[in-house]
Each structure stands twice: as C-alpha cells, then as structure tokens.
Design an enzyme around this catalytic site. Structure first.
Site, PDB file in Angstrom:
ATOM      1  N   HIS A   1       1.008  -1.157   0.074  1.00 36.76           N
ATOM      2  CA  HIS A   1       0.152   0.063   0.038  1.00 36.76           C
ATOM      3  C   HIS A   1       0.977   1.380   0.007  1.00 36.76           C
ATOM      4  CE1 HIS A   1      -3.808   1.714   0.036  1.00 36.76           C
ATOM      5  NE2 HIS A   1      -4.518   1.053   0.566  1.00 36.76           N
TER       6      HIS A   1
ATOM      7  N   ASP B   1      -2.141   2.064  -4.749  1.00 40.82           N
ATOM      8  CA  ASP B   1      -3.548   2.628  -4.075  1.00 40.82           C
ATOM      9  C   ASP B   1      -4.304   1.230  -4.416  1.00 40.82           C
ATOM     10  OD1 ASP B   1      -2.556   4.908  -3.620  1.00 40.82           O
ATOM     11  OD2 ASP B   1      -3.129   5.855  -5.363  1.00 40.82           O
TER      12      ASP B   1
END
Length: 429
Positions: free
Chosen positions: A401, A405
């Site tokens: 992450h 995204d």
C-alpha cells in the site's frame, strides 16, 4: 599421504560469507572426486560443494547453521601425495572432528557413483543391521519424508540402523526394520492409534528454511500489505485450454492454466505500470519495469523457491509453459542457478488443487504485488436468469500500500478477470 584443504569458495556477487546448510559426509568417510560434500546457502540459492579429490575425510570445518567466511577452511581430506596444505593454512587451527548435527530441512542429494580405479573410492553401502538404540536426545539423520513415513508406521527412528551416507536412515531401512521385527514389537509397546504419545522433535531453523523465515518476516515488517480477492469465471479459458491441448498437445506440449495467467498479467500490466515495479524503501525509489519478469512460487523439498520466467511479455503460451516447467523442475531438484531465482518484477503463486477458497500471499520484496491463485471449483451460477454450472476460481492477491493504491489494485485484478473470462482478448493487439 598428504592433506588437501578445501576452503569455502567465493560464490560471487560480492558475497563475503555463507551459511553451512548440510554435510553429506562425516569424519572418516571415503570420498571420490565430484562427490557432493556439503550444501551452503547464499541469500539467493543453495549451492553444492563437490570434492576435487579422492581421499578420506579428516575434519569438518563447521556445524550446519553456522555462517562461515569465504576462504575459511571447510573440510580437510587425506589424499595420496603431498596434498595442498600450505604453511598459511597450518596457522589456522583445524577444528576438531564434530558430532554430526541435526540435518537441515533439505532434500538429500544423490552422491557421485564410485569410480572403479585404484584410488580411494566411496564406501559401499552396508547391509542393514539389526535395530540399534541411540541416546534419547540423539536425532538420527533422515529426510523429512522418511521421518513422516516412520511416524505413520509408529517406528522410533532412534532404534533404526541407517544404511545411507553418514548413517542416514532411508525408506528401505524402515522396511528392513519392520521385516526383522523390532524391540518395540517384541515388548508389545508399539504405538497404536489411541496410545498416549509424549515424544517431541526439535528442528533447527537453518539453511533454506531460515532464509524463507527471514524473508517472510522482513516482508511483513517492511511492506504495508493489503489483500484483494476477486471471483473469476474460468469456464471459457478452461474450454480454450482443453481445445488447444487436444489439437496441439502432442506436438507442442500440454498447457496448464499458469501460462494463461502469465499472459493475463502481461496484458493487464500495460495499463498498470505502477504494479510491475520494485520499491527500494531505503533509497526511497520506485523502479517501474517495462519487462515483465514473472516469479512463479514453487514448492520444493527444501522449501518455497521463486524461479523467474524472464521477459514473459515476449513469450507465447507454449513458450511460457515450457519455461515454467523447466524452472520448476530445476528448483525442485536443487539445480536452479542463482540468476534463475532472482530479478522478478511480479510474482504468481498457486497451490494448485490445494489452493483453497481464499489466501493472503506475502509479498516477494522488493516487488509491490503478488497474485495468488486459488483452486477451481464447479458451482451453480445465475447467468441471464438461468442457473448454470460454471468453473469458478478466486484470485487472492496482495499489494504494497506504500506504492499501490487500493483502487488501482482492484482495477488491475478486474482487468485480469476480464481477460480470462473473455480469453480471446488475451491475444488481441
């Protein structure tokens, strides 16, 4: 007679030290040229150390699990003639003969066949002997498969005489033990399915298992994992695969689902270059790759390995299939080269028929994505108001992450889904 000293070789790539994973010989053994003496582990692969000479093992230079510097004395062998022991070597204190340590969780390797000549040759395998008793804390040499077989048979390995190299217990030794009758059988104490058990086994975390543990721990500590699971209807791609195998299987080879998945990755990554990337979190640099080097997670006797299908973007289905099969065979046999186990830009992992419904694969750092394949099951699905049986499969994928995204990850997996559900689109340029 003289002494031939074998030092820890320079494996290359600037490696200054390696881990001694397993001995294949012990003090007093006769060895032949090219016989594997030991396995050592680098950051990338297991490496065999063969003997360059015939002779008798005088001393071993370390214990399995020990990290040894390149150039340190690995093993000393008594040979005919003067040997190669130099004055500088004599200044290094030779280690005393060591007790055979517990073996690493690695597969036994086939040793070189003895050469029929007048020089010393490897000792012939002795015939299995009567049951023996070892100390309660002594862990005999045996592969994981032999240990499981003994457990299933209710045999205590410490009572079995091993006939393999360094006294290693083989499957045939278990058969001989049962055929001859055992002390447990004579005393009526053979474990039954309902008998209490109080035994335990300690397995040192060394060699490949240590490397796997370190990499998995590092990945979970450094990356910000998140997973995304999507269900895919693979009925159409499975029909295409069956058709291609029927038409071309005899001449081009059989196709599994993996080459189609590799092709889907290649096509989907064209629109998501941020996922075909590696993140150097120390330098704070993301490198996006044009080439798609797909790591294919492969289970072997020594643990999980990830051989790399290089330039998947330039490969046909059959080319990918052949390379996947070649690399898997090399990895499982311990013959994969170091450069075949590094350099991937994205990883594909599958447990095949054992793939379960959902999994949470761990990233193969420094990559930022790993695509996990679950098993294919037939289920009733509603299509245009009709209940039909379809072949369904989940993709359980993980992403970093810090780089990827959530929306991009979801769209990427949806792109793969669309390609597999309409497999003709895999080949439309």
């Amino acid at each position: 007679m003289g002494t031939h000293v074998i030092k820890m070789p320079d494996i290359g790539e600037g490696i200054a030290e390696v881990e001694l994973a397993q001995w294949h010989v012990k003090v007093g053994d006769l060895v032949v040229e090219d016989q594997v003496l030991a396995d050592v582990m680098t950051d990338k692969a297991m490496v065999d150390i063969p003997s360059p000479v015939h002779g008798k093992v005088l001393s071993l230079g370390g214990q399995p699990g020990e990290v040894m510097a390149v150039g340190s004395i690995l093993i000393s062998i008594e040979v005919e003639g003067a040997g190669n022991l130099k004055a500088s070597d004599q200044l290094v204190k030779e280690p005393a003969p060591i007790k055979e340590a517990a073996p690493a969780a690695v597969a036994p390797k086939v040793e070189a066949a003895p050469v029929l000549e007048s020089k010393p040759v490897a000792a012939c395998r002795p015939a299995p002997q009567a049951p023996v008793a070892r100390d309660a804390d002594e862990r005999p040499l045996a592969s994981p498969a032999v240990r499981k077989h003994a457990l299933d048979l209710g045999i205590q390995l410490r009572l079995v005489q091993g006939s393999g190299p360094a006294g290693r217990i083989l499957h045939e030794d278990l058969d001989t033990y049962l055929a001859q009758g055992t002390q447990n059988a004579r005393s009526g104490s053979t474990p039954s399915g309902y008998a209490e058990r109080h035994d335990e086994e300690q397995i040192p975390v060394i060699g490949m298992r240590r490397k796997i543990a370190q990499r998995m721990q590092e990945a979970t500590q450094r990356a910000a994992h998140f997973s995304y699971v999507e269900e895919i209807d693979v009925t159409a791609v499975e029909e295409l695969r069956a058709h291609l195998n029927e038409k071309h299987g005899a001449t081009r080879g059989k196709l599994t689902l993996l080459p189609f998945l590799v092709r889907a990755l290649v096509v989907a990554l064209r629109d998501f270059p941020q996922i075909n990337a590696r993140y150097d979190d120390e330098a704070q640099v993301i490198t996006r790759h044009g080439a798609v080097h797909v790591g294919v997670a492969t289970q072997s006797d020594v643990g999980l390995m990830v051989p790399v299908v290089r330039h998947a973007e330039a490969r046909s289905l059959w080319d990918s299939a052949a390379e996947i099969a070649r690399l898997a065979t090399a990895a499982r046999s311990g013959k994969a080269a170091r450069d075949e186990l590094s350099g991937s830009t994205i990883t594909l992992t599958s447990l095949g028929a054992l793939g379960g419904i959902v999994s949470t694969p761990v990233l193969n750092l420094p990559e930022v994505a790993i695509v996990g394949v679950n098993k294919i099951v037939e289920r009733p699905m509603v299509i245009k108001g009709q209940v039909v049986i379809r072949k369904m499969m989940n993709l359980s994928s993980s992403f970093d992450h810090r780089v990827v995204d959530g929306m991009d990850a979801a769209l990427f997996i949806q792109a793969i889904r669309g390609l597999l559900e309409q497999p003709a689109s895999l080949f439309v340029e």
